[in-house]
Scaffold this active site. Structure first.
Site, PDB file in Angstrom:
ATOM      1  N   LYS A   1      37.360  43.079  36.004  1.00 20.51           N
ATOM      2  CA  LYS A   1      37.543  42.572  34.627  1.00 20.51           C
ATOM      3  C   LYS A   1      38.637  41.524  34.550  1.00 20.51           C
ATOM      4  CE  LYS A   1      38.404  46.328  32.534  1.00 20.51           C
ATOM      5  NZ  LYS A   1      39.421  47.016  32.470  1.00 20.51           N
TER       6      LYS A   1
ATOM      7  N   ARG B   1      40.047  51.193  24.410  1.00 22.24           N
ATOM      8  CA  ARG B   1      39.637  52.058  25.512  1.00 22.24           C
ATOM      9  C   ARG B   1      39.168  53.416  25.017  1.00 22.24           C
ATOM     10  NH1 ARG B   1      42.913  49.616  29.834  1.00 22.24           N
ATOM     11  NH2 ARG B   1      42.575  50.631  31.813  1.00 22.24           N
TER      12      ARG B   1
ATOM     13  N   ARG C   1      43.099  45.984  46.398  1.00 24.02           N
ATOM     14  CA  ARG C   1      43.605  45.042  45.387  1.00 24.02           C
ATOM     15  C   ARG C   1      45.120  44.838  45.534  1.00 24.02           C
ATOM     16  NH1 ARG C   1      42.196  45.734  39.099  1.00 24.02           N
ATOM     17  NH2 ARG C   1      43.504  47.582  39.168  1.00 24.02           N
TER      18      ARG C   1
ATOM     19  N   ARG D   1      49.472  47.791  42.954  1.00 26.52           N
ATOM     20  CA  ARG D   1      49.854  48.421  41.698  1.00 26.52           C
ATOM     21  C   ARG D   1      50.031  49.923  41.919  1.00 26.52           C
ATOM     22  NH1 ARG D   1      45.643  46.379  37.211  1.00 26.52           N
ATOM     23  NH2 ARG D   1      45.777  48.584  36.746  1.00 26.52           N
TER      24      ARG D   1
ATOM     25  N   ARG E   1      41.992  57.812  36.964  1.00 27.22           N
ATOM     26  CA  ARG E   1      41.611  56.687  36.088  1.00 27.22           C
ATOM     27  C   ARG E   1      40.102  56.606  35.917  1.00 27.22           C
ATOM     28  NH1 ARG E   1      44.138  51.818  38.909  1.00 27.22           N
ATOM     29  NH2 ARG E   1      43.498  50.572  37.132  1.00 27.22           N
TER      30      ARG E   1
END
Ligand code: AMP
Length: 252
Positions: free
Chosen positions: A41, A119, A158, A191, A202
């Site tokens: 995203k 969300r 990532r 992260r 998550r």
């Protein structure tokens, strides 16, 4: 074309004056991006912002900026950061207040791209109210979709620039020089919530809290479902193809 994906305007200060860029977009797009963590995203938001001359409004980025800031944190901010560290969603009231402080962005003539908000259903209802107050309607809610195994693979590789917050992937979108941001030469980091134990939480949170939004926005006639398989440019081209076919403002 001038890049306007500097996220600082929304992240640093709620009332930060917005830098106006030329040229004006052909039309302002007001979009919400949905999709599980790791679908890409943020990358799509960056590409869309550059193409549509729109600001990228990311609640996750605001929280990360708060975490990295030297300023004394408020009790609400400390509470929010503890939720994030565990991979859990921050309580609705805290997030909604934070977005409300920045609601001037909703009337921007360049439009906006909301990434990571709403969300939950209460957040979607709050957004509807905030937009209704300024008589603005969303053009579309884009949901990016990927199988779970691909998501886990993407998240573990990532990396993010700790300075300008550009995203990379060690395999699929590597920086030119290992560990260094192409854009600003800042250091690349993983992260905290991309660690495997947070990723599982998550993904479960997403399924429970955010997937109901897909139904909510489908009913509102705003949903645009897009497969996030493939490289970022091909996903971006698919997204632009669908956006260009949109009639002007269809509802909120
Ligand atoms: P993101 O960068 O969008 O993946 O957000 C990182 C983390 O910030 C999430 O895992 C949540 O803990 C928190 N967060 C960001 N946006 C929201 C939101 N709209 N509601 C609740 N928590 C949020």
């Amino acid at each position: 074309m001038t890049s306007i994906s500097n996220k600082a305007a929304w992240v640093d200060e709620p009332q930060q004056p917005c830098v106006k860029y030329m040229p004006f977009p052909k039309r302002p797009y007001r979009l919400v991006l949905l999709g599980a963590p790791g679908v890409g995203k943020g990358t799509q938001a960056d590409l869309l912002c550059q193409e549509l001359l729109t600001c990228h409004l990311s609640t996750g980025e605001v929280f990360r900026a708060i975490k990295d800031s030297d300023r004394e944190k408020t009790a609400a901010q400390k509470e929010a950061l503890a939720y994030i560290k565990r991979g859990e969603l921050v309580p609705d009231e805290i997030v909604i207040d934070m977005v409300r402080e920045r609601s001037d962005c909703f009337v921007c003539e360049y439009g906006f791209i909301l990434d990571g908000f709403p969300r939950t259903l209460p957040q979607a209802a709050a957004l509807r109210t905030m937009l209704g107050e300024v008589d603005v309607a969303l053009d579309a809610v884009i949901t990016y979709e990927l199988p779970k195994e691909v998501i886990v693979d993407r998240l573990s590789g990532r990396r993010m620039c700790s300075n300008c917050r550009t995203n990379y992937h060690i395999e699929y979108k590597p920086p030119l020089q290992d560990g260094v941001c192409d854009r600003c030469a800042g250091p690349l980091v993983q992260r905290e919530d991309d660690r495997p134990e947070s990723v599982v939480v998550r993904l479960e949170e997403y399924q429970e809290s955010t997937e109901p939004l897909i139904q909510y926005y489908r009913k509102a006639g705003l949903l645009m479902q897009i497969s996030a398989m493939g490289d970022p440019q091909s996903v971006f081209r698919k997204t632009m193809g669908m956006l260009e076919r949109l009639p002007s403002v269809v509802g909120s």
